[in-house]
Structures are given as structure tokens and as C-alpha cells.
Design a protein around this motif. Structure first.
Motif, PDB file in Angstrom:
ATOM      1  N   TYR A 105       9.773   6.547   4.726  1.00 46.90           N
ATOM      2  CA  TYR A 105      10.410   6.271   3.429  1.00 46.90           C
ATOM      3  C   TYR A 105      10.274   4.791   3.069  1.00 46.90           C
ATOM      4  CZ  TYR A 105      14.035   5.372  -0.015  1.00 46.90           C
ATOM      5  OH  TYR A 105      14.707   4.946  -1.130  1.00 46.90           O
ATOM      6  N   TRP A 106      10.597   3.919   4.024  1.00 43.57           N
ATOM      7  CA  TRP A 106      10.530   2.483   3.728  1.00 43.57           C
ATOM      8  C   TRP A 106       9.097   2.048   3.442  1.00 43.57           C
ATOM      9  CZ3 TRP A 106      14.514   2.301   8.080  1.00 43.57           C
ATOM     10  CH2 TRP A 106      15.793   2.144   7.553  1.00 43.57           C
ATOM     11  N   THR A 107       8.132   2.616   4.130  1.00 41.42           N
ATOM     12  CA  THR A 107       6.729   2.284   3.850  1.00 41.42           C
ATOM     13  C   THR A 107       6.335   2.760   2.453  1.00 41.42           C
ATOM     14  OG1 THR A 107       6.182   2.470   6.207  1.00 41.42           O
ATOM     15  CG2 THR A 107       4.354   2.561   4.633  1.00 41.42           C
ATOM     16  N   ASN A 108       6.774   3.955   2.090  1.00 41.42           N
ATOM     17  CA  ASN A 108       6.457   4.501   0.766  1.00 41.42           C
ATOM     18  C   ASN A 108       7.079   3.692  -0.373  1.00 41.42           C
ATOM     19  OD1 ASN A 108       5.052   6.532   1.993  1.00 41.42           O
ATOM     20  ND2 ASN A 108       6.575   8.122   1.658  1.00 41.42           N
ATOM     21  N   THR A 109       8.198   3.026  -0.096  1.00 41.94           N
ATOM     22  CA  THR A 109       8.847   2.238  -1.149  1.00 41.94           C
ATOM     23  C   THR A 109       8.252   0.845  -1.284  1.00 41.94           C
ATOM     24  OG1 THR A 109      10.581   1.542   0.411  1.00 41.94           O
ATOM     25  CG2 THR A 109      11.040   3.470  -0.965  1.00 41.94           C
ATOM     26  N   GLY A 110       7.286   0.510  -0.433  1.00 38.51           N
ATOM     27  CA  GLY A 110       6.587  -0.758  -0.608  1.00 38.51           C
ATOM     28  C   GLY A 110       6.721  -1.754   0.516  1.00 38.51           C
ATOM     29  N   PHE A 111       7.539  -1.467   1.519  1.00 37.62           N
ATOM     30  CA  PHE A 111       7.652  -2.385   2.648  1.00 37.62           C
ATOM     31  C   PHE A 111       6.445  -2.216   3.563  1.00 37.62           C
ATOM     32  CE2 PHE A 111      12.215  -1.814   1.548  1.00 37.62           C
ATOM     33  CZ  PHE A 111      12.519  -3.155   1.283  1.00 37.62           C
ATOM     34  N   SER A 112       6.083  -3.288   4.257  1.00 41.47           N
ATOM     35  CA  SER A 112       4.970  -3.216   5.194  1.00 41.47           C
ATOM     36  C   SER A 112       5.356  -2.366   6.401  1.00 41.47           C
ATOM     37  CB  SER A 112       4.579  -4.620   5.664  1.00 41.47           C
ATOM     38  OG  SER A 112       5.628  -5.179   6.449  1.00 41.47           O
ATOM     39  N   THR A 113       4.352  -1.979   7.158  1.00 42.98           N
ATOM     40  CA  THR A 113       4.613  -1.189   8.365  1.00 42.98           C
ATOM     41  C   THR A 113       5.488  -1.961   9.345  1.00 42.98           C
ATOM     42  OG1 THR A 113       2.450  -0.131   8.122  1.00 42.98           O
ATOM     43  CG2 THR A 113       3.531   0.074  10.259  1.00 42.98           C
ATOM     44  N   THR A 114       5.261  -3.259   9.435  1.00 43.74           N
ATOM     45  CA  THR A 114       6.058  -4.096  10.339  1.00 43.74           C
ATOM     46  C   THR A 114       7.517  -4.129   9.905  1.00 43.74           C
ATOM     47  OG1 THR A 114       4.125  -5.483  10.800  1.00 43.74           O
ATOM     48  CG2 THR A 114       6.298  -6.392  11.339  1.00 43.74           C
ATOM     49  N   ILE A 115       7.753  -4.342   8.616  1.00 45.42           N
ATOM     50  CA  ILE A 115       9.129  -4.386   8.106  1.00 45.42           C
ATOM     51  C   ILE A 115       9.803  -3.025   8.248  1.00 45.42           C
ATOM     52  CG2 ILE A 115      10.545  -4.719   6.046  1.00 45.42           C
ATOM     53  CD1 ILE A 115       9.508  -7.298   7.253  1.00 45.42           C
ATOM     54  N   SER A 116       9.050  -1.960   7.971  1.00 44.47           N
ATOM     55  CA  SER A 116       9.613  -0.616   8.124  1.00 44.47           C
ATOM     56  C   SER A 116      10.018  -0.363   9.567  1.00 44.47           C
ATOM     57  CB  SER A 116       8.595   0.433   7.678  1.00 44.47           C
ATOM     58  OG  SER A 116       8.273   0.279   6.310  1.00 44.47           O
ATOM     59  N   GLY A 117       9.174  -0.802  10.506  1.00 47.43           N
ATOM     60  CA  GLY A 117       9.511  -0.657  11.921  1.00 47.43           C
ATOM     61  C   GLY A 117      10.721  -1.476  12.300  1.00 47.43           C
ATOM     62  N   LEU A 118      10.853  -2.681  11.712  1.00 44.17           N
ATOM     63  CA  LEU A 118      12.013  -3.523  11.975  1.00 44.17           C
ATOM     64  C   LEU A 118      13.284  -2.858  11.477  1.00 44.17           C
ATOM     65  CD1 LEU A 118      13.372  -6.211  12.764  1.00 44.17           C
ATOM     66  CD2 LEU A 118      12.759  -7.072  10.472  1.00 44.17           C
ATOM     67  N   LEU A 119      13.250  -2.297  10.276  1.00 48.09           N
ATOM     68  CA  LEU A 119      14.420  -1.617   9.722  1.00 48.09           C
ATOM     69  C   LEU A 119      14.794  -0.399  10.576  1.00 48.09           C
ATOM     70  CD1 LEU A 119      13.518  -1.789   5.916  1.00 48.09           C
ATOM     71  CD2 LEU A 119      15.349  -3.051   7.076  1.00 48.09           C
ATOM     72  N   ALA A 120      13.775   0.337  11.052  1.00 47.89           N
ATOM     73  CA  ALA A 120      14.044   1.498  11.904  1.00 47.89           C
ATOM     74  C   ALA A 120      14.665   1.072  13.234  1.00 47.89           C
ATOM     75  CB  ALA A 120      12.749   2.271  12.154  1.00 47.89           C
TER      76      ALA A 120
END
Length: 399
Positions: free
Chosen positions: A233-248
Motif C-alpha cells: 500500500y505504501w509503495t503504491n501511494t508513492g513512497f519508495s521501497t526503502t521508506i515502505s519497509g521502514l514504515l512496516a
């Protein structure tokens, strides 16, 4: 029992708890190596998480009944042997062995999932709060370590070495628990089933049983669905893979303090109300905020924290209900087995149906709205369970 036996039991409980999620959470980061070394397809990779959940659903009631007949500690020892065997069979360089061994691992984990709450209540009736807190904390903490270290270990010592090293947690747990069981007096090693104890089919006629089943099922569905799809979801909304992984990662780590504190907070009825509202509100409000604050990083960090807090409290609250809304060790094992059977079936289906809904609608809006509705209903259910008198099959009228 001698004091040293209690120490062995307590240490065993904590090490077993460390293995309840670790064999599953260590695998997703290893998927690139599994694809290269074994030719594992993407669809088969998903089975590494789904297979154990299905096994939990199918075997939980059976393991609960075995614990009642043969003794919780003894059955738990047998499932630990199964877990260790399964973990090391996964090392064999064949994808079919990997999937078959994953099924065996699921059998092993099922024993701890179902029987640990009953073991704590059986041998530590006056220490249930502190041991339940430590047990749920260890489960999440070691699982997070497994997720974070499995890929770096594979880079340093290879896929086989990484899996073998992380699986040593299971070996240690087995050795400690074997020592503890060996020291148990024979008369305490078996549960006595009285004429007043009823089977699972009769327990299903009691409303409180269904309330607890729904509560466990709802939190399982929400946790495993979000664990699977939030990074996407976070990747689809425009965050990078790294940021999405950080949020997860924030989502997973922020649950640990609440997993430790929930049994302590829930000692009083007001605390049980608070945790039920925190779970329902945290999951529900967090799902809605994900739709509102799609592109703001700071807001999404706060949302990840909120969802993590709700997730951390959820499993601990289920264990509290298993222990506090039953009147005997036998009832605790039975309710734990029934609730986890349904709950993990929903957990296995949740990520699949979430992905299907997203594919059909090309939107995350209906998925998050469904999560919010389930969360609110779960919160009200928790309040109803808190208000309900504890289950007592000797007094409850079963029609």
C-alpha cells in the motif's frame, strides 16, 4: 515441585514463545535466495506463510484435546520435537522438501500457540500476568529479530547457514523444555478429565465461546492482512521501497511495548475496557487515516505507530481472555484451540481476499473500509467479553 523446576518451566515458556513466529517471519527476507537456489516461484513463496496458518487452523482443536488427555507439558514437548525437525528439514535443497517441512513446522508451532496459555495457568496460577506479558513480548521481539537478521546472515554465511543458525532457537527451547518436563512430578503431568468437562461441540453452544472466537479471528485477520499488504500500500501511494519497509518495521516494532503491558493493564476490568477500545479504535482509525493521509511521511509514521500499538495489544488481549474468561486449565486449552482454529483460518484468508478486492476495484479504499468496520465490531466484542461472566462448563446451561 522444587523451585528449580519452576525456573526451568519459566525459561522454557519464554524460549518456546520465541519460536512461535520466528520460523515464519525469518522466511520472507530469504525469498530471493530461495528463488535463486531452489527455483521457488513467487506464488509458491507465499505458501511459506500461508501453510503454517492453515495448519494452525486445522490442528488447534486436536492439540487442545491431546493436551487435556496426555498433559499440556508432555504434548508441548512432542510438538517442539516436530518443530525442530521441520526447521532443519527446510534446509534440504529441494523446494518440495521446503514446502513439506513448512507444513511440519506449522504442526510444531501449533502446540505452543494453543498450549502455552494453559501451561502458564496450570503451573503459574499466581504469576499469569507477568509470564503472559513476557511470553507475548518474546514472541514479537524475537520474530522481529528474525526478520531483520535472516537476510544479512544469508549474505554472510549462505542460505543454509542462516536457516540453521536461526533455527537454533528451537533447539534451545527443546532442550530447556525437556529438562523441565523431566523434573515434573508424575501426578502433575496429566490432566484429569471430569464428567463435567464438555467437548468442543458443546462449548460452541455457549455465546461467550463465539464472542472469543470472533475476537481472536478479527485480530488475526487484521494483523496478518496488514502485515502482508501495508508495504505494498505504501509503495503504491508513492513512497519508495526503502521508506515502505521502514514504515512496516515501525508497525511491527511499536507493537512490542503493548504486548508486554497489556496483561498488566488488563488485570482490572477498566483496563480490559481500555485495551478493547484501543484495539478497535487503533485499527479502525488507523485504516481510515491511511486513506486520508496518503502522501505525508510524518503522518504515515504516526499511523504505523498507531496500528502497531493496536496489533501489539491484540494478541496479548486474546491470551488474557483465554485465561480470565475460563474457570479451569482444561477450559483454557479448549477455548484457545477453538478460537485459534477459526482465527488462523481467517488470518490465512484475509491477505488473499484483500488482494482480490484490490485487484477487482483497483483501489485500496474498500479494503481499508472493511478493515475499519471489522475493527470497530471487534472493539465492541471485546467490551461484551469483558462484561460477560467467566465461562464455567459446570454451571453454564448448554442447550
Amino acid at each position: 515441585m522444587q523451585k528449580r523446576t519452576y525456573y526451568w518451566l519459566a525459561a522454557g515458556i519464554l524460549f518456546i514463545a520465541a519460536n512461535l513466529r520466528l520460523p515464519i517471519t525469518m522466511m520472507p527476507p530469504l525469498v530471493p535466495w530461495l528463488k535463486n537456489n531452489l527455483g521457488l516461484s513467487t506464488s509458491m513463496s507465499g505458501l511459506l506463510t500461508t501453510i503454517p496458518l492453515i495448519v494452525f487452523a486445522l490442528l488447534s482443536p486436536t492439540i487442545a484435546n491431546l493436551g487435556i488427555k496426555k498433559g499440556n507439558a508432555q504434548v508441548l514437548l512432542g510438538t517442539l520435537v516436530t518443530l525442530v525437525v521441520g526447521c532443519y528439514l527446510r534446509i534440504l535443497p529441494n523446494k518440495w522438501f521446503l514446502l513439506g517441512a513448512t507444513l511440519i513446522v506449522g504442526v510444531g508451532i501449533s502446540g505452543g500457540n494453543v498450549l502455552l496459555p494453559a501451561v502458564i495457568q496450570e503451573y503459574f496460577p499466581h504469576k499469569t500476568v507477568i509470564l503472559t506479558s513476557l511470553y507475548t513480548f518474546m514472541m514479537g521481539f524475537i520474530a522481529s529479530i528474525g526478520t531483520g537478521t535472516s537476510a544479512p546472515l544469508a549474505q554472510q554465511i549462505g542460505l543454509v547457514g542462516a536457516m540453521a543458525v536461526i533455527s537454533l532457537f528451537g533447539v534451545v527451547a527443546l532442550l530447556i523444555w525437556a529438562m523441565a518436563v523431566h523434573q515434573l512430578p508424575h501426578k502433575q503431568a496429566k490432566q484429569q478429565v471430569t464428567p463435567h468437562n464438555h467437548g468442543n461441540s458443546q462449548l460452541l453452544k455457549i455465546p461467550l465461546t463465539w464472542m472469543i472466537i470472533f475476537f481472536f479471528g478479527a485480530q488475526s485477520l487484521l494483523y496478518y492482512s496488514m502485515l502482508t499488504w501495508l508495504p505494498v500500500y505504501w509503495t503504491n501511494t508513492g513512497f519508495s521501497t526503502t521508506i515502505s519497509g521502514l514504515l512496516a518495521t515501525i508497525f511491527q516494532l511499536c507493537g512490542m511495548p503493548l504486548s508486554l503491558l497489556t496483561p498488566i493493564i488488563a488485570r482490572k476490568r477498566s483496563g480490559m475496557y481500555f485495551i478493547s477500545c484501543l484495539m478497535g479504535g487503533g485499527f479502525g482509525f488507523g485504516a481510515i487515516l491511511l486513506l486520508v493521509c496518503r502522501h505525508n511521511f510524518v503522518w504515515n509514521v504516526l499511523i504505523a505507530i498507531l496500528l502497531g500499538v493496536a496489533a501489539g495489544a491484540s494478541f496479548s488481549m486474546c491470551v488474557v481472555f483465554f485465561q480470565r474468561r475460563t474457570s479451569s486449565v482444561i477450559e483454557t486449552a479448549q477455548i484457545s484451540g477453538i478460537a485459534q482454529s477459526v482465527g488462523y483460518l481467517l488470518a490465512a484468508c484475509g491477505p488473499v481476499f484483500s488482494g482480490m478486492i484490490n485487484s477487482w476495484t483497483h483501489s485500496w479504499v474498500p479494503v481499508m473500509l472493511i478493515y475499519a468496520v471489522i475493527a470497530v465490531v471487534m472493539g465492541f466484542d471485546g467490551i461484551m467479553i469483558t462484561n460477560h461472566p467467566p465461562l464455567n462448563t459446570q454451571k453454564d446451561k448448554i442447550v
